[in-house]
Design a protein around this motif. Structure first.
Motif, short mmCIF file in Angstrom:
data_model
loop_
_atom_site.label_atom_id
_atom_site.label_comp_id
_atom_site.label_asym_id
_atom_site.label_seq_id
_atom_site.Cartn_x
_atom_site.Cartn_y
_atom_site.Cartn_z
N TRP A 254 77.25 -42.27 22.46
CA TRP A 254 76.03 -42.85 23.03
C TRP A 254 74.99 -41.76 23.31
O TRP A 254 73.83 -41.91 23.01
N LYS A 255 75.42 -40.63 23.88
CA LYS A 255 74.48 -39.54 24.16
C LYS A 255 73.86 -39.03 22.86
O LYS A 255 72.66 -38.78 22.79
N LEU A 256 74.67 -38.88 21.84
CA LEU A 256 74.19 -38.41 20.54
C LEU A 256 73.15 -39.38 19.97
O LEU A 256 72.09 -38.97 19.50
N LEU A 257 73.46 -40.68 19.99
CA LEU A 257 72.52 -41.68 19.48
C LEU A 257 71.25 -41.74 20.33
O LEU A 257 70.14 -41.74 19.81
N ARG A 258 71.43 -41.81 21.64
CA ARG A 258 70.31 -41.97 22.56
C ARG A 258 69.37 -40.76 22.56
O ARG A 258 68.16 -40.92 22.54
N ASP A 259 69.93 -39.59 22.60
CA ASP A 259 69.11 -38.38 22.74
C ASP A 259 68.76 -37.75 21.40
O ASP A 259 67.60 -37.70 21.02
N ASP A 260 69.75 -37.30 20.68
CA ASP A 260 69.49 -36.54 19.45
C ASP A 260 68.98 -37.41 18.31
O ASP A 260 67.99 -37.07 17.65
N ALA A 261 69.64 -38.54 18.06
CA ALA A 261 69.22 -39.40 16.95
C ALA A 261 67.83 -39.97 17.22
O ALA A 261 66.96 -39.96 16.34
N PHE A 262 67.60 -40.45 18.43
CA PHE A 262 66.31 -41.03 18.75
C PHE A 262 65.20 -39.98 18.60
O PHE A 262 64.15 -40.26 18.02
N ALA A 263 65.43 -38.76 19.10
CA ALA A 263 64.42 -37.71 18.99
C ALA A 263 64.15 -37.35 17.53
O ALA A 263 63.00 -37.18 17.13
N SER A 264 65.20 -37.27 16.72
CA SER A 264 65.03 -36.94 15.30
C SER A 264 64.25 -38.03 14.57
O SER A 264 63.36 -37.74 13.78
N LEU A 265 64.59 -39.28 14.86
CA LEU A 265 63.89 -40.40 14.22
C LEU A 265 62.43 -40.46 14.67
O LEU A 265 61.54 -40.68 13.85
N ARG A 266 62.17 -40.25 15.95
CA ARG A 266 60.80 -40.26 16.47
C ARG A 266 59.98 -39.13 15.82
O ARG A 266 58.85 -39.34 15.39
N ASP A 267 60.57 -37.94 15.73
CA ASP A 267 59.86 -36.81 15.13
C ASP A 267 59.57 -37.07 13.65
O ASP A 267 58.47 -36.76 13.17
N ASP A 268 60.53 -37.64 12.93
CA ASP A 268 60.33 -37.95 11.52
C ASP A 268 59.23 -39.00 11.36
O ASP A 268 58.34 -38.86 10.52
N PHE A 269 59.28 -40.05 12.17
CA PHE A 269 58.28 -41.11 12.12
C PHE A 269 56.89 -40.54 12.42
O PHE A 269 55.93 -40.82 11.70
N THR A 270 56.80 -39.71 13.45
CA THR A 270 55.52 -39.11 13.83
C THR A 270 54.95 -38.25 12.70
O THR A 270 53.76 -38.31 12.41
N ALA A 271 55.80 -37.48 12.03
CA ALA A 271 55.35 -36.63 10.93
C ALA A 271 54.84 -37.48 9.77
O ALA A 271 53.80 -37.17 9.17
N SER B 112 50.75 -44.04 17.93
CA SER B 112 50.37 -45.38 18.37
C SER B 112 49.60 -46.14 17.30
O SER B 112 49.81 -47.33 17.09
N GLN B 113 48.70 -45.45 16.61
CA GLN B 113 47.95 -46.09 15.53
C GLN B 113 48.89 -46.53 14.40
O GLN B 113 48.75 -47.61 13.85
N GLY B 114 49.87 -45.67 14.08
CA GLY B 114 50.82 -46.00 13.03
C GLY B 114 51.64 -47.23 13.38
O GLY B 114 51.87 -48.10 12.53
N LYS B 115 52.08 -47.32 14.63
CA LYS B 115 52.83 -48.51 15.06
C LYS B 115 51.97 -49.76 14.95
O LYS B 115 52.44 -50.80 14.49
N LEU B 116 50.71 -49.66 15.34
CA LEU B 116 49.82 -50.82 15.28
C LEU B 116 49.57 -51.25 13.83
O LEU B 116 49.66 -52.43 13.51
N VAL B 117 49.30 -50.30 12.97
CA VAL B 117 49.06 -50.62 11.56
C VAL B 117 50.28 -51.31 10.96
O VAL B 117 50.15 -52.29 10.23
N ARG B 118 51.48 -50.84 11.29
CA ARG B 118 52.70 -51.46 10.76
C ARG B 118 52.85 -52.90 11.24
O ARG B 118 53.36 -53.75 10.50
N GLU B 119 52.44 -53.18 12.45
CA GLU B 119 52.56 -54.53 13.00
C GLU B 119 51.57 -55.51 12.38
O GLU B 119 51.73 -56.72 12.51
N LEU B 120 50.56 -55.00 11.71
CA LEU B 120 49.50 -55.86 11.19
C LEU B 120 49.73 -56.31 9.75
O LEU B 120 48.78 -56.52 9.00
#
Length: 147
Positions: A14-31, A41-49
């Motif tokens: 759970w710690k690995l998924l919650r902390d490390d995996a989430f941070a890696s996925l967030r960083d990849d998505f942001t890049a 935030s703009q990227g999330k909004l565009v995807r929802e539209l």
């Protein structure tokens, strides 16, 4: 003498998924969003539209304050990526919709996001298949419980 506390496998996972995996996925998505010259935030909004939506619905889905949606919409509208339209079912309300340029950008973003992140290359194809099966087992159970 300090006693060593044994961490249960479920807690470590759970710690690995919650902390490390989430941070890696967030960083990849942001890049990847940044490659499209968008903020997170703009990227999330565009995807929802993918379909026009009300600002209220977008705020609910993204867990944003409605005023944040308005500011995001203003910035994307200024770039010609979205437009505000009257809601056909109730003309008092406005929908946010992608312009053709915004739709092209959303398609590009989805293509970028479809590419697996490089950190998955640390696993062999067999290990990737095993992990996929295990995660599918976990999240299939979760989906059935919340349905």
């Amino acid at each position: 003498m300090a006693t060593k506390v044994e961490v249960k496998p479920a807690q470590a996972l759970w710690k690995l998924l919650r902390d490390d995996a989430f941070a890696s996925l967030r960083d990849d998505f942001t890049a990847r969003v940044s490659e499209c010259s968008l903020s997170l935030s703009q990227g999330k909004l565009v995807r929802e539209l993918a379909q026009p939506q009300s600002q209220r619905e977008l705020a609910r889905r993204l867990h944003y304050d409605p005023s944040n949606i308005n500011a995001l919409a203003d910035s994307l509208e200024a770039r010609g990526l979205i437009e505000r339209r009257a809601d056909a079912s109730d003309r008092r309300f406005r929908l946010l919709a992608l312009t053709p340029e915004g739709e092209r950008l959303r398609t590009t973003l989805e293509e970028l996001l479809a590419q697996p992140p490089h950190f998955l290359d640390r696993l062999t194809p067999t290990e990737q298949k095993q992990l996929l099966q295990l995660l599918a087992k976990i999240f299939q159970t979760e989906r059935r419980r919340t349905s």
